[in-house]
Design an enzyme around this catalytic site. Structure first.
Site, mmCIF file in Angstrom:
data_model
loop_
_atom_site.group_PDB
_atom_site.id
_atom_site.type_symbol
_atom_site.label_atom_id
_atom_site.label_comp_id
_atom_site.label_asym_id
_atom_site.label_seq_id
_atom_site.Cartn_x
_atom_site.Cartn_y
_atom_site.Cartn_z
ATOM 1 N N HIS A 82 0.954 -1.169 0.175
ATOM 2 C CA HIS A 82 0.026 -0.100 -0.201
ATOM 3 C C HIS A 82 0.569 1.531 -0.037
ATOM 4 C CE1 HIS A 82 -3.768 2.161 0.332
ATOM 5 N NE2 HIS A 82 -3.022 3.585 1.751
ATOM 6 N N ASP A 161 -14.207 3.733 7.739
ATOM 7 C CA ASP A 161 -13.490 4.534 6.571
ATOM 8 C C ASP A 161 -13.609 5.663 5.661
ATOM 9 O OD1 ASP A 161 -10.143 5.475 6.312
ATOM 10 O OD2 ASP A 161 -10.225 4.245 4.306
ATOM 11 N N ARG A 168 -13.166 13.746 6.689
ATOM 12 C CA ARG A 168 -12.115 14.347 6.292
ATOM 13 C C ARG A 168 -11.459 15.160 5.196
ATOM 14 N NH1 ARG A 168 -8.535 9.714 7.126
ATOM 15 N NH2 ARG A 168 -6.754 10.828 7.224
ATOM 16 N N SER A 183 -6.947 4.765 8.892
ATOM 17 C CA SER A 183 -8.494 4.751 7.862
ATOM 18 C C SER A 183 -7.134 3.631 6.945
ATOM 19 C CB SER A 183 -7.599 6.666 6.777
ATOM 20 O OG SER A 183 -7.724 5.931 5.712
ATOM 21 N N LYS A 187 -8.158 -1.136 6.594
ATOM 22 C CA LYS A 187 -8.353 -1.704 4.895
ATOM 23 C C LYS A 187 -7.682 -2.128 4.803
ATOM 24 C CE LYS A 187 -8.147 2.275 3.438
ATOM 25 N NZ LYS A 187 -8.636 4.129 2.334
HETATM 26 N N1 URA Z 1 -4.577 7.090 2.573
HETATM 27 C C1 URA Z 1 -5.876 6.580 2.737
HETATM 28 O O1 URA Z 1 -6.153 5.264 3.004
HETATM 29 N N2 URA Z 1 -6.563 6.970 3.780
HETATM 30 C C2 URA Z 1 -5.374 8.521 4.398
HETATM 31 O O2 URA Z 1 -5.833 9.142 5.189
HETATM 32 C C3 URA Z 1 -4.367 8.887 3.812
HETATM 33 C C4 URA Z 1 -3.441 8.321 2.411
#
Ligand code: URA
Length: 434
Positions: A82, A161, A168, A183, A187
């Site tokens: 990621h 999220d 946000r 966040s 995931k």
């Molecule tokens: N990527 C994400 O998935 N969440 C964030 O808060 C920032 C970058």
């Protein structure tokens, strides 16, 4: 328990309990807590901060706000990768085939682009016929058969999220350590892989601009990944200029293909090999990251990773002929060139501004509903450190609307900084946290 007391407690700088965090996450996900109270709590968190325990509890509550994917039907150690988001970041399309060619099963869920950052799902959709939505059974079968599948994240993964990120985004509470950590990790932990390699971007094209903040983010995410039983490694990497030369959906897929042909820009090639080396290591196909690097390089040089990309594209319904015939990608009908205004050296290319310029040329969306132009984007002809003569091209902006490509070019031109002195070389791989 009520939301007013929770907001008040955080506003006064106290740590929230697991029960209070769970109350907030489940209430906001099911709609019983309104946006205005969630916004107030987010802002209180932004100013008063959460400690490590609170951040872990928030991550766990968000992970369990929806489905937790069961990948036990896939053989081997499943590894996820990621990126915290950047400009020109097409690494998944290079790293996925590299790691898969070395025997690491990759079952990955990716996102779409928003604002100045791009998303892998949009990029893959520029491949004719490519499907980014697969049923769970097809997804798992594909990973078992091909070794690699990348799909869009379903609405059932960490729905908290989805809602919180959107909130946000409009309440100036994105760039908080605990909120980014929860966040990203909610995931990742819900997506079912056994190990996670995080690419934490640092610089003006990233959420964390300062090196110290990026390291703190990486450390916290690694700690939380490990606490949840996943092998987790974070690599802090440069995002002070766009990665590679291409920014925009089909343009980036073409650059990923070129990279797997061994003809890619140095930075994207190096970053992909480095990330793949850690994925191969945590995926237990190498005894060390160094051995992982050697295996990844072999997979690149032998063409095994390129073959893996072709099998992956075909497996998801895409036309693998795109690998040899780039005219099969959506084509741009307009282009605007950006010549250098002076002689000198390129000493900076503001990644965020290039990302925005690409978005405005049609490659990105400002709201989730916007349609994107898959052919639009920017190709840089110069990177930081390159010498340039007045009038020489710095970049070309592509799209299908001349007004938009002209606007994108105007913005992209302002992102380039030229000076007389050659600048110091930028360090791409800044730190590994494990
Ligand atoms: N990527 C994400 O998935 N969440 C964030 O808060 C920032 C970058």
């Amino acid at each position: 328990m009520n939301m007013y007391d929770i907001i008040y407690k955080k506003r006064e700088g106290e740590a929230l309990s697991r029960e209070e965090i769970e109350f907030f996450v489940s209430g906001y996900t099911d709609g019983s807590i309104p946006d205005y109270q969630a916004s107030a709590l987010l802002m209180a968190i932004f100013f008063q901060k959460m400690d490590r325990k609170e951040t872990y509890e928030l991550t766990k509550a968000m992970k369990h706000s929806g489905d937790v994917v069961d990948l036990s039907g896939i053989k081997g150690v499943k590894v996820d990768k990621h990126s915290t988001g950047g400009v020109g970041d097409k690494t998944t399309l290079v790293v996925g085939p590299l790691a898969a060619a070395c025997g690491v099963p990759i079952a990955k869920m990716s996102g779409r682009g928003l604002g100045f950052t791009g998303g892998t799902v949009d990029k893959m959709e520029s491949i004719p016929g490519f499907r980014t939505t697969l049923e769970a059974e097809e997804f798992i079968n594909l990973v078992n058969r091909v070794g690699l599948s990348v799909i869009g994240q379903t609405a059932h993964i960490a729905p908290a999220d989805k809602k919180l990120y959107a909130l946000r985004d409009v309440t100036a509470t994105v760039d908080d350590l605990s909120l980014i950590t929860s966040s990203v990790m909610s995931k990742k932990l819900a997506s079912g892989s056994d190990a996670i390699v995080l690419d934490v971007k640092c610089g003006n094209g990233a959420f964390m601009e300062r090196f110290g903040d990026a390291c703190e983010l990486g450390e916290l995410m690694v700690e939380i990944g490990k606490a949840d039983g996943k092998k987790t490694i974070a690599v802090v990497t440069d995002m002070s200029q766009p990665l590679g030369l291409a920014v925009g959906n089909s343009l980036e897929v073409i650059e990923a293909i070129e990279t797997l042909k061994g003809k890619g820009p140095k930075d994207i090639t190096e970053l992909a090999l480095h990330l793949a080396s850690h994925m191969i290591y945590v995926g237990e196909k190498a005894a060390s990251p160094e051995e992982g690097y050697r295996l990844a390089k072999e997979a690149l040089e032998s063409g095994a990773a390129l073959k893996k990309l072709a099998a992956f594209i075909k497996g998801q319904g895409g036309d693998p002929n795109v690998i040899d015939d780039y005219s099969l990608f959506p084509q741009a009908s307009c282009r605007t060139e950006i010549p250098a205004a002076a002689d000198g050296y390129v000493c900076g290319i503001e990644a965020r501004s290039i990302g925005l310029a690409s978005q405005h040329s049609g490659a990105g969306r400002a709201t989730k509903e916007d349609r994107i132009d898959l052919a639009a984007g920017i190709v840089l002809h110069k990177k930081v450190g390159d010498a340039v003569k007045k009038g020489e091209l710095l970049a070309t902006v592509y799209g299908n609307d001349q007004t938009r490509t002209d606007k994108g070019a105007q913005e992209a031109a302002a992102a380039f900084h030229i000076q007389d002195q050659k600048p110091e070389e930028t360090v791409l791989i800044k730190k590994v946290i494990q």
